[in-house]
Design a protein around this motif. Structure first.
Motif, PDB file in Angstrom:
ATOM      1  N   CYS A   1     -47.535  17.188   7.687  1.00 26.44           N
ATOM      2  CA  CYS A   1     -48.218  17.835   6.561  1.00 26.44           C
ATOM      3  C   CYS A   1     -48.173  19.350   6.741  1.00 26.44           C
ATOM      4  O   CYS A   1     -48.442  19.862   7.840  1.00 26.44           O
ATOM      5  CB  CYS A   1     -49.667  17.358   6.504  1.00 26.44           C
ATOM      6  SG  CYS A   1     -50.623  18.060   5.141  1.00 26.44           S
ATOM      7  N   LEU A   2     -47.815  20.050   5.692  1.00 24.77           N
ATOM      8  CA  LEU A   2     -47.825  21.514   5.733  1.00 24.77           C
ATOM      9  C   LEU A   2     -49.181  22.012   5.245  1.00 24.77           C
ATOM     10  O   LEU A   2     -49.667  21.607   4.188  1.00 24.77           O
ATOM     11  CB  LEU A   2     -46.712  22.093   4.858  1.00 24.77           C
ATOM     12  CG  LEU A   2     -45.269  21.751   5.247  1.00 24.77           C
ATOM     13  CD1 LEU A   2     -44.296  22.569   4.419  1.00 24.77           C
ATOM     14  CD2 LEU A   2     -45.025  21.957   6.735  1.00 24.77           C
TER      15      LEU A   2
ATOM     16  N   ALA B   1     -31.816  23.684   4.162  1.00 23.80           N
ATOM     17  CA  ALA B   1     -31.286  22.364   3.820  1.00 23.80           C
ATOM     18  C   ALA B   1     -32.326  21.257   3.963  1.00 23.80           C
ATOM     19  O   ALA B   1     -32.033  20.088   3.699  1.00 23.80           O
ATOM     20  CB  ALA B   1     -30.073  22.050   4.697  1.00 23.80           C
ATOM     21  N   LEU B   2     -33.522  21.615   4.370  1.00 27.33           N
ATOM     22  CA  LEU B   2     -34.559  20.616   4.630  1.00 27.33           C
ATOM     23  C   LEU B   2     -35.157  20.108   3.320  1.00 27.33           C
ATOM     24  O   LEU B   2     -35.515  20.902   2.443  1.00 27.33           O
ATOM     25  CB  LEU B   2     -35.665  21.246   5.480  1.00 27.33           C
ATOM     26  CG  LEU B   2     -36.765  20.320   6.004  1.00 27.33           C
ATOM     27  CD1 LEU B   2     -36.221  19.387   7.066  1.00 27.33           C
ATOM     28  CD2 LEU B   2     -37.918  21.151   6.566  1.00 27.33           C
ATOM     29  N   PRO B   3     -35.285  18.792   3.152  1.00 31.97           N
ATOM     30  CA  PRO B   3     -35.991  18.280   1.961  1.00 31.97           C
ATOM     31  C   PRO B   3     -37.438  18.772   1.954  1.00 31.97           C
ATOM     32  O   PRO B   3     -38.035  18.985   3.010  1.00 31.97           O
ATOM     33  CB  PRO B   3     -35.924  16.755   2.144  1.00 31.97           C
ATOM     34  CG  PRO B   3     -34.819  16.516   3.106  1.00 31.97           C
ATOM     35  CD  PRO B   3     -34.772  17.713   4.011  1.00 31.97           C
ATOM     36  N   ALA B   4     -37.983  18.953   0.804  1.00 26.68           N
ATOM     37  CA  ALA B   4     -39.363  19.447   0.707  1.00 26.68           C
ATOM     38  C   ALA B   4     -40.320  18.450   1.342  1.00 26.68           C
ATOM     39  O   ALA B   4     -40.287  17.258   1.012  1.00 26.68           O
ATOM     40  CB  ALA B   4     -39.737  19.664  -0.754  1.00 26.68           C
ATOM     41  N   PRO B   5     -41.146  18.887   2.286  1.00 27.07           N
ATOM     42  CA  PRO B   5     -42.135  17.968   2.887  1.00 27.07           C
ATOM     43  C   PRO B   5     -43.022  17.357   1.813  1.00 27.07           C
ATOM     44  O   PRO B   5     -43.441  18.033   0.868  1.00 27.07           O
ATOM     45  CB  PRO B   5     -42.924  18.884   3.828  1.00 27.07           C
ATOM     46  CG  PRO B   5     -41.976  19.989   4.161  1.00 27.07           C
ATOM     47  CD  PRO B   5     -41.180  20.212   2.904  1.00 27.07           C
ATOM     48  N   ALA B   6     -43.296  16.066   1.955  1.00 22.69           N
ATOM     49  CA  ALA B   6     -44.034  15.344   0.918  1.00 22.69           C
ATOM     50  C   ALA B   6     -45.525  15.610   0.969  1.00 22.69           C
ATOM     51  O   ALA B   6     -46.225  15.478  -0.031  1.00 22.69           O
ATOM     52  CB  ALA B   6     -43.764  13.841   1.041  1.00 22.69           C
TER      53      ALA B   6
END
Length: 306
Positions: A191-192, A212-217
């Motif tokens: 979690c951000l 390139a990282l998918p957005a943290p959910a």
């Protein structure tokens, strides 16, 4: 001439009376137990009245001792204040500091109590304003503001803090756990913790170091970074912070930097004060004691001399 017992005997009596224990008084004054006993006994002989009565391993004050303690404590406090005034002129009255919520929450509480002990004649008031406010607090002697540099403070003495950088911090357990946080790519599993409502600060960091990282959910948004740090301490996720707001936690090891990459802050903290107060000792003393001096460029060099 005043007829007074030796000051050393009065100090020994006050410490023993406060602790209700000769041994702890000896430790405080860095002398032996027998030295405290000797000083107290000499004081009792001078005054011709018992000051203590023994009860087991502790001692209790007699009625005469209680009366004397009140006056001696006041006298020692007055002498301490007088010496502090002589060594530090101008360190009396009050000092009002207005800081953004994140610094008021994380940075200043650590030092205000110690500062007050060092300068007992000076009362410190910590005022809080919104993190995004650029308004000078008229009730404050010093106001600390975070700004992108577009504020009009021409009537004030304005000193920028040194540039700060934002970097991820988290509880050590997030790194130490199996398959823990080892690289920016691992952030997708955590979690951000945000200190803004639009996520811009984290978006900037991710755009530079993990494009390139998918957005943290998972995301949690807080009113300011002080609360985000508190959430990180509770193992709720990873937040972006800096050396001012998370310095104590990083030094103690309660938080760590999982990786070293950082981004420069888009704005700066500024220390703002009325020009007429630029030479007041209490302002400079607090900056030095609170550790602000290493973070500011130069208190005597304003941005604008007009």
């Amino acid at each position: 001439m005043r007829k007074l017992p030796p000051l050393s005997a009065l100090r020994a009596f006050e410490a023993a009376a406060r602790h209700r224990h000769f041994g702890r008084a000896a430790d405080e004054l860095c002398v032996t137990h027998s030295a405290i006993s000797h000083q107290v006994r000499a004081l009792e002989e001078t005054l011709k009245v018992p000051l203590f009565e023994k009860q087991g391993r502790q001692v209790q004050l007699t009625d005469a001792g209680l009366r004397l303690l009140h006056s001696v404590r006041q006298a020692l406090d007055m002498m301490a204040e007088a010496c502090s005034d002589a060594a530090h002129p101008g360190m009396r009255g009050s000092l009002k500091i207005s800081a953004p919520a994140e610094l008021a929450h994380r940075f200043f509480p650590r030092v205000i109590g110690e500062f007050s002990q060092r300068y007992p004649g000076l009362t410190v008031h910590l005022l809080v304003h919104d993190s995004d406010s650029n308004e000078i607090n008229p009730a404050a002697d010093l106001t600390i503001l975070y700004s992108m540099g577009d504020s009009d403070w021409t009537r004030y003495r304005v000193v920028p803090f040194r540039a700060i950088e934002f970097f991820p911090v988290c509880h050590p357990s997030l790194v130490e756990e199996p398959n823990g946080l080892q690289s920016p790519a691992d952030l997708v599993r955590y979690c951000l913790l945000h200190d803004d409502q639009d996520g811009k600060t984290w978006a900037t960091w991710l755009g530079i170091h993990a494009a390139a990282l998918p957005a943290p959910a998972r995301n949690l948004h807080f009113a300011h970074s002080g609360i985000a740090i508190e959430a990180a301490l509770q193992k709720s996720g990873v937040c972006l912070s800096d050396v001012l707001t998370a310095g104590d936690e990083l030094k103690s090891g309660r938080l760590i930097r999982p990786f070293p990459m950082s981004v420069p802050s888009p704005g700066h903290y500024y220390l703002v004060a009325e020009r007429r107060k630029r030479h007041e000792h209490r302002l400079a003393a607090f900056m030095q004691f609170a550790g602000l001096a290493p973070y500011i460029c130069e208190f005597d060099s304003p941005i604008d001399e007009n």
